[in-house]
Design a protein around this motif. Structure first.
Motif, mmCIF file in Angstrom:
data_model
loop_
_atom_site.group_PDB
_atom_site.id
_atom_site.type_symbol
_atom_site.label_atom_id
_atom_site.label_comp_id
_atom_site.label_asym_id
_atom_site.label_seq_id
_atom_site.Cartn_x
_atom_site.Cartn_y
_atom_site.Cartn_z
ATOM 1 N N ILE A 1 0.844 -1.200 0.000
ATOM 2 C CA ILE A 1 0.000 0.000 0.000
ATOM 3 C C ILE A 1 0.885 1.259 0.000
ATOM 4 O O ILE A 1 0.616 2.224 -0.719
ATOM 5 C CB ILE A 1 -0.913 0.010 1.247
ATOM 6 N N SER A 2 1.943 1.233 0.785
ATOM 7 C CA SER A 2 2.817 2.412 0.884
ATOM 8 C C SER A 2 3.501 2.708 -0.447
ATOM 9 O O SER A 2 3.615 3.869 -0.853
ATOM 10 C CB SER A 2 3.865 2.193 1.983
ATOM 11 N N ILE A 3 3.981 1.669 -1.121
ATOM 12 C CA ILE A 3 4.644 1.879 -2.418
ATOM 13 C C ILE A 3 3.645 2.445 -3.429
ATOM 14 O O ILE A 3 3.932 3.382 -4.167
ATOM 15 C CB ILE A 3 5.260 0.552 -2.915
ATOM 16 N N ARG A 4 2.450 1.862 -3.459
ATOM 17 C CA ARG A 4 1.424 2.345 -4.409
ATOM 18 C C ARG A 4 1.035 3.791 -4.094
ATOM 19 O O ARG A 4 0.923 4.625 -4.998
ATOM 20 C CB ARG A 4 0.185 1.442 -4.329
ATOM 21 N N MET A 5 0.825 4.106 -2.807
ATOM 22 C CA MET A 5 0.392 5.452 -2.447
ATOM 23 C C MET A 5 1.515 6.483 -2.616
ATOM 24 O O MET A 5 1.258 7.687 -2.704
ATOM 25 C CB MET A 5 -0.112 5.472 -1.006
ATOM 26 N N ALA A 6 2.762 5.997 -2.648
ATOM 27 C CA ALA A 6 3.872 6.911 -2.932
ATOM 28 C C ALA A 6 3.953 7.223 -4.426
ATOM 29 O O ALA A 6 4.715 8.101 -4.845
ATOM 30 C CB ALA A 6 5.189 6.300 -2.451
ATOM 31 N N GLY A 7 3.185 6.474 -5.219
ATOM 32 C CA GLY A 7 3.118 6.782 -6.644
ATOM 33 C C GLY A 7 3.954 5.902 -7.532
ATOM 34 O O GLY A 7 4.320 6.296 -8.651
ATOM 35 N N TYR A 8 4.235 4.677 -7.074
ATOM 36 C CA TYR A 8 5.079 3.780 -7.871
ATOM 37 C C TYR A 8 4.432 2.398 -8.018
ATOM 38 O O TYR A 8 3.724 1.923 -7.124
ATOM 39 C CB TYR A 8 6.448 3.604 -7.217
ATOM 40 N N GLY A 9 4.757 1.761 -9.129
ATOM 41 C CA GLY A 9 4.368 0.367 -9.315
ATOM 42 C C GLY A 9 5.516 -0.564 -8.991
ATOM 43 O O GLY A 9 5.302 -1.752 -8.726
ATOM 44 N N ALA A 10 6.728 -0.022 -9.042
ATOM 45 C CA ALA A 10 7.904 -0.850 -8.733
ATOM 46 C C ALA A 10 9.066 0.042 -8.310
ATOM 47 O O ALA A 10 9.105 1.238 -8.642
ATOM 48 C CB ALA A 10 8.312 -1.698 -9.936
ATOM 49 N N ILE A 11 9.987 -0.555 -7.572
ATOM 50 C CA ILE A 11 11.226 0.115 -7.152
ATOM 51 C C ILE A 11 12.384 -0.804 -7.496
ATOM 52 O O ILE A 11 12.337 -2.008 -7.199
ATOM 53 C CB ILE A 11 11.210 0.416 -5.637
ATOM 54 N N VAL A 12 13.412 -0.250 -8.124
ATOM 55 C CA VAL A 12 14.624 -1.018 -8.462
ATOM 56 C C VAL A 12 15.800 -0.374 -7.744
ATOM 57 O O VAL A 12 16.046 0.833 -7.916
ATOM 58 C CB VAL A 12 14.885 -1.027 -9.980
ATOM 59 N N ILE A 13 16.505 -1.162 -6.941
ATOM 60 C CA ILE A 13 17.643 -0.638 -6.178
ATOM 61 C C ILE A 13 18.912 -1.325 -6.669
ATOM 62 O O ILE A 13 19.014 -2.554 -6.654
ATOM 63 C CB ILE A 13 17.449 -0.885 -4.670
ATOM 64 N N LYS A 14 19.858 -0.526 -7.090
ATOM 65 C CA LYS A 14 21.123 -1.064 -7.605
ATOM 66 C C LYS A 14 22.293 -0.412 -6.875
ATOM 67 O O LYS A 14 22.147 0.551 -6.157
ATOM 68 C CB LYS A 14 21.234 -0.802 -9.106
ATOM 69 N N GLY A 15 23.492 -0.939 -7.121
ATOM 70 C CA GLY A 15 24.689 -0.360 -6.543
ATOM 71 C C GLY A 15 24.894 -0.774 -5.096
ATOM 72 O O GLY A 15 24.213 -1.669 -4.571
ATOM 73 N N SER A 16 25.846 -0.123 -4.460
ATOM 74 C CA SER A 16 26.196 -0.453 -3.084
ATOM 75 C C SER A 16 26.762 0.781 -2.400
ATOM 76 O O SER A 16 27.492 1.555 -3.018
ATOM 77 C CB SER A 16 27.222 -1.591 -3.075
ATOM 78 N N SER A 17 26.438 0.959 -1.151
ATOM 79 C CA SER A 17 26.957 2.096 -0.393
ATOM 80 C C SER A 17 28.287 1.712 0.252
ATOM 81 O O SER A 17 28.543 0.543 0.529
ATOM 82 C CB SER A 17 25.943 2.510 0.683
ATOM 83 N N ASP A 18 29.137 2.707 0.488
ATOM 84 C CA ASP A 18 30.406 2.416 1.168
ATOM 85 C C ASP A 18 30.282 2.572 2.678
ATOM 86 O O ASP A 18 31.250 2.380 3.407
ATOM 87 C CB ASP A 18 31.531 3.315 0.627
ATOM 88 N N GLU A 19 29.083 2.914 3.157
ATOM 89 C CA GLU A 19 28.828 2.981 4.598
ATOM 90 C C GLU A 19 27.355 2.620 4.825
ATOM 91 O O GLU A 19 26.536 2.732 3.909
ATOM 92 C CB GLU A 19 29.124 4.371 5.143
ATOM 93 N N PRO A 20 26.999 2.168 6.019
ATOM 94 C CA PRO A 20 25.604 1.795 6.256
ATOM 95 C C PRO A 20 24.660 2.976 6.035
ATOM 96 O O PRO A 20 24.887 4.077 6.536
ATOM 97 C CB PRO A 20 25.596 1.357 7.725
ATOM 98 N N ILE A 21 23.593 2.713 5.273
ATOM 99 C CA ILE A 21 22.593 3.753 5.033
ATOM 100 C C ILE A 21 21.200 3.134 5.100
ATOM 101 O O ILE A 21 21.049 1.907 5.094
ATOM 102 C CB ILE A 21 22.761 4.432 3.659
ATOM 103 N N TYR A 22 20.200 4.011 5.163
ATOM 104 C CA TYR A 22 18.845 3.550 4.888
ATOM 105 C C TYR A 22 18.173 4.549 3.976
ATOM 106 O O TYR A 22 18.573 5.714 3.890
ATOM 107 C CB TYR A 22 18.049 3.315 6.175
ATOM 108 N N LEU A 23 17.178 4.060 3.228
ATOM 109 C CA LEU A 23 16.478 4.888 2.257
ATOM 110 C C LEU A 23 15.189 5.416 2.864
ATOM 111 O O LEU A 23 14.428 4.657 3.468
ATOM 112 C CB LEU A 23 16.152 4.084 1.002
ATOM 113 N N SER A 24 14.968 6.704 2.706
ATOM 114 C CA SER A 24 13.749 7.341 3.183
ATOM 115 C C SER A 24 13.012 7.875 1.958
ATOM 116 O O SER A 24 13.436 8.850 1.333
ATOM 117 C CB SER A 24 14.123 8.466 4.158
ATOM 118 N N ILE A 25 11.933 7.199 1.575
ATOM 119 C CA ILE A 25 11.198 7.541 0.349
ATOM 120 C C ILE A 25 9.816 8.042 0.746
ATOM 121 O O ILE A 25 8.998 7.284 1.281
ATOM 122 C CB ILE A 25 11.058 6.306 -0.560
ATOM 123 N N HIS A 26 9.576 9.309 0.505
ATOM 124 C CA HIS A 26 8.269 9.886 0.814
ATOM 125 C C HIS A 26 7.776 10.620 -0.432
ATOM 126 O O HIS A 26 8.364 11.633 -0.832
ATOM 127 C CB HIS A 26 8.358 10.837 2.016
#
Length: 587
Positions: free
Chosen positions: A99-124
């Motif tokens: 529900i959150s992904i749909r209400m944010a306006g997306y049908g899909a999310i693709v995550i690629k690559g790698s971080s050089d330090e711990p992170i988290y994604l905040s998508i609003h």
């Protein structure tokens, strides 16, 4: 498609810390959503032959056109290359993520690559922030990580929080991703892929509306589906006892794997049954978003404080059939409180409970047979029912203090190849076995299912419906193939499989019309078969072969409700199944 936002795919590059949005109506108009979209994106984004822990291994989340419109369409599909099997990684989770992904306006999310330090994604909505997660990396409990993110992030009530525990950070190949609390992308190691990218969590929220063209027709169909969801006997079963209701019936017919499937009947099953847990421990029932059923059952475990008389610590612990099987009967555990403590530790660490239980069961039998000893176990005495040592073992699997525990963290197939005991290492295609020793159709589903899961074609259900009848290889294969093909449509619509009896082909076709799609039942069947074929094309591309798949002898040695399972019937059914996908020249 009435909702143009559904065809938007959010691409995120962790290495460059960039994001962009692409319109993929070309995919959504043909492959609907969920599984159908995710497998196509996986073919596009995952380089052939890549290491699952390479930064280019993508993580894909996809939802469907009925998400947010109709009840019980609240699963999110995750796809990736699995570190456990080395080919298709696919995992489904409920909670609030779809529900959150749909209400944010997306049908899909693709995550690629790698971080050089711990992170988290905040998508609003349209905003994506890459936030430092050093403070929550290495925290002992996944519960604590959730609490911290709930304090930090906005969107209370409409957001999803997907996160990993220490198992994901330590790259345990069957680490899970926890959504909200008590729901999981459990199978095939998505948590380890998160960990390899130094991605601790993802938070998503949004408030975008979903357009409806014909409100009158929508309300009429919605009411019909809702009524079925709350009044039909089969859905009532999920509400009252949940899947834990399966324990006693399966035990009665001799289909409950016990002590690493040395037998399929557990004398003390009553104490870990749905009825016993509900009567003595049930604290709450909760539901995924937009689900009126509430099948998630939480036990309230009360433990007295040692130095505070009359004071108790109460822990809420989610349980269902698969956990009862893998962390209960498979390990010979019938002490209910201790059983719940083991579930809680697996949740704290962020492991897949089914794989963990099968790994522990194999290790216990390997220890009994002298294949491993106390030098391997660091002094732990592996015995059936010894919860205290199992909890220590779970922590060792995550922290990997020696080579033996590093090997256990790679799954039962890897460990048995190294230490022996392949005949009783209960995995199929590298994925640890689900809890159904019901007959040949169940095992055909585990072997041929794209995920090697009981959920792929529900052969276990076919076995149970045909107890006492002679089953031929051809009819078993046709049932499993037809069921799994249709399930590609259900999972492309991200419909909970518990509701498969409600969302019959005519209802699905009608619901899709309301969402702006015009697919006949015949169209849907063809799309389902095509999606299934695409999954296998990915598996074969990454080296999977039916010729290489190992079938543990144990399943032929322990009587099932259909008696001893005959290997020749199973192999004939496998050939028939694969021919239905690819013809007689399947790879």
């Amino acid at each position: 498609m009435f909702d143009k936002d559904l065809s938007k795919v959010l691409y995120i590059d962790l290495t460059r810390r960039k994001f962009w949005i692409e319109n993929r109506e070309d995919l959504f108009s043909k492959y609907i959503g969920g599984t159908g979209i995710a497998i196509n994106l996986l073919h596009e984004e995952c380089p052939k032959g890549i290491d699952p822990f390479h930064p280019d291994n993508p993580i894909i989340f996809a939802v469907g056109p009925l998400t947010g419109l109709f009840p019980l369409c609240s699963k999110t599909i995750a796809m990736f290359k699995s570190p456990l099997t080395g080919n298709l990684g696919e995992s489904h989770a409920g909670g609030r993520s779809a529900i959150s992904i749909r209400m944010a306006g997306y049908g899909a999310i693709v995550i690629k690559g790698s971080s050089d330090e711990p992170i988290y994604l905040s998508i609003h909505d349209n905003k994506v922030d890459f936030k430092i997660a050093s403070g929550i990396w290495g925290v002992r409990s996944s519960y604590t990580v959730g609490r911290i993110l709930r304090e930090r992030e906005k969107g209370e009530g409409i957001r999803t929080i997907m996160r990993i525990g220490k198992a994901g950070e330590k790259l345990v190949r069957y680490a899970s991703v926890i959504t909200e609390t008590y729901r999981h992308f459990g199978r095939l190691g998505l948590g380890a892929v998160f960990g390899s990218k130094k991605l601790k969590a993802i938070v998503v929220s949004g408030k975008k509306p979903i357009p409806i063209k014909d409100p009158i027709a929508y309300k009429k169909l919605y009411d019909e589906i809702f009524k079925e969801a709350v009044e039909s006997p089969i859905m009532k079963k999920y509400h009252e006892l949940g899947t834990a209701e399966n324990v006693l019936p399966l035990n009665k017919i001799g289909g409950l794997p016990t002590k690493n499937l040395n037998k399929a009947f557990f004398e003390e099953a009553e104490f870990i049954s749905g009825e016993y847990l509900a009567k003595n421990y049930l604290g709450r029932r909760i539901a995924c978003s937009h689900c009126p059923v509430a099948c998630i059952h939480l036990a309230a475990l009360r433990e007295p404080y040692e130095d505070e008389p009359y004071f108790f610590k109460t822990t809420m612990i989610s349980y269902d059939y698969e956990l009862i099987y893998s962390l209960g009967s498979m390990l010979g555990i019938s002490d209910t409180s201790n059983f719940l403590k083991l579930i809680d530790e697996v949740e704290i660490q962020g492991l897949d409970a089914m794989s963990t239980g099968v790994v522990l069961a194999w290790a216990t039998e390997a220890y009994e047979k002298g294949l491993i000893n106390k030098e391997h176990t660091l002094g732990l005495d592996f015995k059936w029912g010894n919860v205290e040592n199992y909890i220590k073992t779970v922590r060792h699997i995550v922290n990997q203090p020696n080579e033996f525990y590093e090997d256990l963290a790679k799954g039962v197939e890897y460990a048995s190849n190294k230490y022996g005991g392949k005949d009783f290492a209960l995995s199929f295609g590298g994925n640890e076995m689900p809890g159904y020793h019901t007959g040949p159709a169940g095992y055909l589903g585990f072997i041929t299912g794209a995920r090697h899961s009981h959920l792929d074609s529900a052969g276990y259900s076919y076995d149970q419906k045909n107890i006492g009848k002679k089953m031929e290889a051809k009819e078993i294969a046709e049932y499993c193939f037809n069921e799994e093909s249709w399930r590609q449509i259900l999972s492309s619509l991200v419909i909970c499989f518990f509701a498969r009896g409600i969302y019959k082909p005519n209802i699905v076709s009608e619901a899709l019309k309301i969402a702006g799609y015009n697919f006949s039942e015949e169209d849907l069947n063809k799309i389902g078969e095509e999606i299934l074929k695409k999954k296998y094309q990915f598996k074969f591309r990454e080296g999977f072969s039916m010729d290489k798949i190992h079938i543990p002898k144990r399943i032929f040695e322990t009587p099932s409700p259909h008696g001893l399972i005959k290997e020749e019937i199973l192999k004939k059914a496998i050939d028939t199944y694969m021919e239905k996908i690819f013809g007689k020249t399947f790879p």
